[in-house]
Design a protein around this motif. Structure first.
Motif, mmCIF file in Angstrom:
data_model
loop_
_atom_site.group_PDB
_atom_site.id
_atom_site.type_symbol
_atom_site.label_atom_id
_atom_site.label_comp_id
_atom_site.label_asym_id
_atom_site.label_seq_id
_atom_site.Cartn_x
_atom_site.Cartn_y
_atom_site.Cartn_z
ATOM 1 N N TYR A 42 51.474 22.350 -13.427
ATOM 2 C CA TYR A 42 50.319 22.145 -14.296
ATOM 3 C C TYR A 42 50.690 21.469 -15.610
ATOM 4 O O TYR A 42 50.002 20.549 -16.070
ATOM 5 C CB TYR A 42 49.608 23.480 -14.560
ATOM 6 C CG TYR A 42 48.691 23.884 -13.442
ATOM 7 C CD1 TYR A 42 47.396 23.395 -13.364
ATOM 8 C CD2 TYR A 42 49.115 24.737 -12.443
ATOM 9 C CE1 TYR A 42 46.554 23.745 -12.329
ATOM 10 C CE2 TYR A 42 48.283 25.101 -11.399
ATOM 11 C CZ TYR A 42 46.996 24.599 -11.346
ATOM 12 O OH TYR A 42 46.171 24.939 -10.312
ATOM 13 N N SER A 43 51.779 21.906 -16.222
ATOM 14 C CA SER A 43 52.196 21.298 -17.486
ATOM 15 C C SER A 43 52.593 19.844 -17.287
ATOM 16 O O SER A 43 52.187 18.957 -18.044
ATOM 17 C CB SER A 43 53.364 22.084 -18.089
ATOM 18 O OG SER A 43 52.966 23.386 -18.431
ATOM 19 N N SER A 275 49.589 32.602 -10.965
ATOM 20 C CA SER A 275 49.923 31.391 -11.713
ATOM 21 C C SER A 275 49.995 31.626 -13.219
ATOM 22 O O SER A 275 50.980 31.236 -13.874
ATOM 23 C CB SER A 275 48.924 30.272 -11.394
ATOM 24 O OG SER A 275 49.094 29.823 -10.073
ATOM 25 N N PRO A 276 48.973 32.253 -13.843
ATOM 26 C CA PRO A 276 49.078 32.501 -15.292
ATOM 27 C C PRO A 276 50.279 33.365 -15.656
ATOM 28 O O PRO A 276 50.901 33.156 -16.697
ATOM 29 C CB PRO A 276 47.756 33.219 -15.625
ATOM 30 C CG PRO A 276 46.823 32.824 -14.537
ATOM 31 C CD PRO A 276 47.677 32.705 -13.307
ATOM 32 N N CYS A 277 50.619 34.328 -14.799
ATOM 33 C CA CYS A 277 51.768 35.195 -15.078
ATOM 34 C C CYS A 277 53.070 34.401 -15.057
ATOM 35 O O CYS A 277 53.946 34.583 -15.920
ATOM 36 C CB CYS A 277 51.830 36.327 -14.053
ATOM 37 S SG CYS A 277 50.344 37.353 -13.974
ATOM 38 N N TYR A 278 53.207 33.517 -14.059
ATOM 39 C CA TYR A 278 54.390 32.664 -14.007
ATOM 40 C C TYR A 278 54.469 31.758 -15.235
ATOM 41 O O TYR A 278 55.547 31.547 -15.803
ATOM 42 C CB TYR A 278 54.359 31.803 -12.746
ATOM 43 C CG TYR A 278 54.931 32.462 -11.520
ATOM 44 C CD1 TYR A 278 56.277 32.805 -11.448
ATOM 45 C CD2 TYR A 278 54.137 32.722 -10.405
ATOM 46 C CE1 TYR A 278 56.812 33.398 -10.308
ATOM 47 C CE2 TYR A 278 54.659 33.319 -9.257
ATOM 48 C CZ TYR A 278 55.999 33.647 -9.224
ATOM 49 O OH TYR A 278 56.518 34.231 -8.100
ATOM 50 N N ILE A 279 53.330 31.213 -15.635
ATOM 51 C CA ILE A 279 53.308 30.311 -16.790
ATOM 52 C C ILE A 279 53.737 31.055 -18.050
ATOM 53 O O ILE A 279 54.487 30.529 -18.885
ATOM 54 C CB ILE A 279 51.913 29.684 -16.961
ATOM 55 C CG1 ILE A 279 51.629 28.747 -15.781
ATOM 56 C CG2 ILE A 279 51.814 28.913 -18.267
ATOM 57 C CD1 ILE A 279 50.201 28.242 -15.722
ATOM 58 N N ILE A 280 53.267 32.296 -18.207
ATOM 59 C CA ILE A 280 53.688 33.124 -19.344
ATOM 60 C C ILE A 280 55.204 33.290 -19.335
ATOM 61 O O ILE A 280 55.872 33.126 -20.361
ATOM 62 C CB ILE A 280 53.005 34.506 -19.280
ATOM 63 C CG1 ILE A 280 51.522 34.384 -19.621
ATOM 64 C CG2 ILE A 280 53.681 35.493 -20.237
ATOM 65 C CD1 ILE A 280 50.760 35.671 -19.424
ATOM 66 N N GLY A 289 57.550 30.844 -27.022
ATOM 67 C CA GLY A 289 56.867 32.028 -27.512
ATOM 68 C C GLY A 289 56.304 32.882 -26.398
ATOM 69 O O GLY A 289 56.008 32.394 -25.303
ATOM 70 N N TRP A 290 56.168 34.170 -26.699
ATOM 71 C CA TRP A 290 55.611 35.104 -25.733
ATOM 72 C C TRP A 290 54.184 35.458 -26.107
ATOM 73 O O TRP A 290 53.777 35.331 -27.271
ATOM 74 C CB TRP A 290 56.462 36.375 -25.669
ATOM 75 C CG TRP A 290 57.842 36.119 -25.158
ATOM 76 C CD1 TRP A 290 58.949 35.873 -25.905
ATOM 77 C CD2 TRP A 290 58.258 36.040 -23.795
ATOM 78 N NE1 TRP A 290 60.040 35.656 -25.097
ATOM 79 C CE2 TRP A 290 59.646 35.759 -23.792
ATOM 80 C CE3 TRP A 290 57.598 36.206 -22.571
ATOM 81 C CZ2 TRP A 290 60.389 35.624 -22.620
ATOM 82 C CZ3 TRP A 290 58.326 36.077 -21.407
ATOM 83 C CH2 TRP A 290 59.707 35.794 -21.429
ATOM 84 N N VAL A 291 53.410 35.894 -25.149
ATOM 85 C CA VAL A 291 52.004 36.191 -25.371
ATOM 86 C C VAL A 291 51.847 37.537 -26.070
ATOM 87 O O VAL A 291 52.797 38.326 -26.175
ATOM 88 C CB VAL A 291 51.232 36.204 -24.039
ATOM 89 C CG1 VAL A 291 51.282 34.849 -23.380
ATOM 90 C CG2 VAL A 291 51.805 37.268 -23.101
ATOM 91 N N GLY A 298 46.862 42.067 -19.251
ATOM 92 C CA GLY A 298 46.089 41.399 -18.207
ATOM 93 C C GLY A 298 46.979 40.919 -17.078
ATOM 94 O O GLY A 298 46.617 41.014 -15.901
ATOM 95 N N ALA A 299 48.162 40.400 -17.424
ATOM 96 C CA ALA A 299 49.109 39.961 -16.402
ATOM 97 C C ALA A 299 49.569 41.136 -15.552
ATOM 98 O O ALA A 299 49.706 41.024 -14.326
ATOM 99 C CB ALA A 299 50.313 39.284 -17.056
ATOM 100 N N LEU A 300 49.791 42.295 -16.200
ATOM 101 C CA LEU A 300 50.200 43.486 -15.467
ATOM 102 C C LEU A 300 49.104 43.940 -14.501
ATOM 103 O O LEU A 300 49.395 44.360 -13.368
ATOM 104 C CB LEU A 300 50.535 44.610 -16.449
ATOM 105 C CG LEU A 300 50.965 45.948 -15.826
ATOM 106 C CD1 LEU A 300 52.227 45.757 -14.981
ATOM 107 C CD2 LEU A 300 51.206 46.992 -16.922
#
Length: 315
Positions: A42-43, A275-280, A289-291, A298-300
């Motif tokens: 995606y990036s 996907s969002p978890c991997y991106i994080i 940086g970390w979220v 939410g990822a959990l």
């Protein structure tokens, strides 16, 4: 080729049966790797999208992807690449994936990755519907519940844990275009299982699907491909093309077909919620940086929902 190699190429459950034990575990692992590879695209795709048209970049990625996959099949079969049987099957699958890839890049030009990610989360539930229509698969209640649970966690991550941003989400032209592509991708996984009748090794089935997808994209965007000034493209475009070709064309097409022969459709595409978890994780490891703890929660939630789904019995 040795007998063990032949078995490795051809051993897969029929569309009318469920895999068990080790085969199911391998299907889950394949989708974990699939989602990790897709997340990294995606990036790169976003950085390249402003320099090249969607049909042009996808046509080139499939040229490289077909070469890579053909080389792999040739090695596995000692140069005896099986000819495509019932080519209409590949045209159906190829057309579906061509629509998905083209609409994704069209959407990235019209809207932001957050919005496209939100639309993408609809895929697993739509795939469950197509699994019922094409294969008669009826997911158990616990599977549907875990899909919804994981989806809510994924949406929370996509919108950065910001309830106001979530409530303000407005479907625009880009989101609607990508929605069409997501519908096509959702139909793809159950159709792989329905149309792959075992007449070809899975690697060869993957190769001819890639060829059909590339042809559909080329026919759609022939004028755009011809008009592209390939010599003046920046390096980031070629980096994106190589990554997309090797990892998210040849690699992921094989992985999703491998998993689709072993798992119900709803479970296959449920892994896209990760996907969002991997991106994080990738962004944190790269030093970007970390979220916040709220987003991490939410990822959990997403991970827990998928664990429940993976552990549940198939319908």
């Amino acid at each position: 080729m040795s007998q063990s190699a032949d078995i490795a190429l051809d051993a897969k459950p029929r569309a009318t049966t469920h895999a068990t034990g080790r085969q199911k575990l391998l299907g889950h692992l394949a989708m974990l790797l699939f989602t990790a590879l897709v997340s990294g695209s995606y990036s790169l795709g976003g950085m390249a999208a402003s320099h090249i048209g969607p049909a042009a970049i996808n046509a080139m990625r499939f040229v490289f992807g077909v070469v890579v996959m053909a080389a792999a099949v040739a090695v596995l079969t000692r140069g005896r690449i099986p000819a495509p049987r019932a080519p209409w099957r590949y045209l159906v699958l190829g057309a579906l994936m061509a629509v998905f890839f083209i609409t994704m890049f069209m959407a990235l030009r019209l809207t932001d990755p957050v919005s496209t990610g939100a639309v993408f989360t609809l895929m697993p539930l739509m795939s469950a519907v197509f699994g019922y229509l094409f294969l008669g698969q009826v997911p158990r209640g616990i599977v549907i519940a875990s899909l919804v649970f994981a989806g809510l966690g994924s949406i929370w991550v996509i919108f950065g844990g910001n309830l106001d941003a979530l409530l303000a989400f407005d479907l625009g032209r880009g989101e609607m275009i990508f929605f069409i592509g997501v519908v096509c991708h959702a139909a793809y996984a159950p159709l792989v299982r329905k149309l792959n009748d075992g007449r070809e090794p899975l690697a060869a089935f993957t190769l001819w699907t890639l060829v059909a997808t590339g042809l559909c994209i080329a026919l759609y965007g022939v004028s755009e491909i011809v008009q592209t000034d390939w010599q003046s493209l920046p390096a980031i475009v070629w980096v994106a093309i190589v990554y997309l070709a090797i990892f998210t064309t040849a690699g992921t097409t094989f992985l999703v077909q491998y998993a689709a022969m072993r798992l119900p459709a709803a479970k296959v595409l449920a892994y896209t919620y990760l996907s969002p978890c991997y991106i994080i994780l990738f962004e944190g490891l790269l030093g970007h940086g970390w979220v916040s703890p709220g987003v991490a929660l939410g990822a959990l939630v997403t991970v827990l929902g998928l664990v429940v789904m993976a552990a549940s019995r198939d319908s």
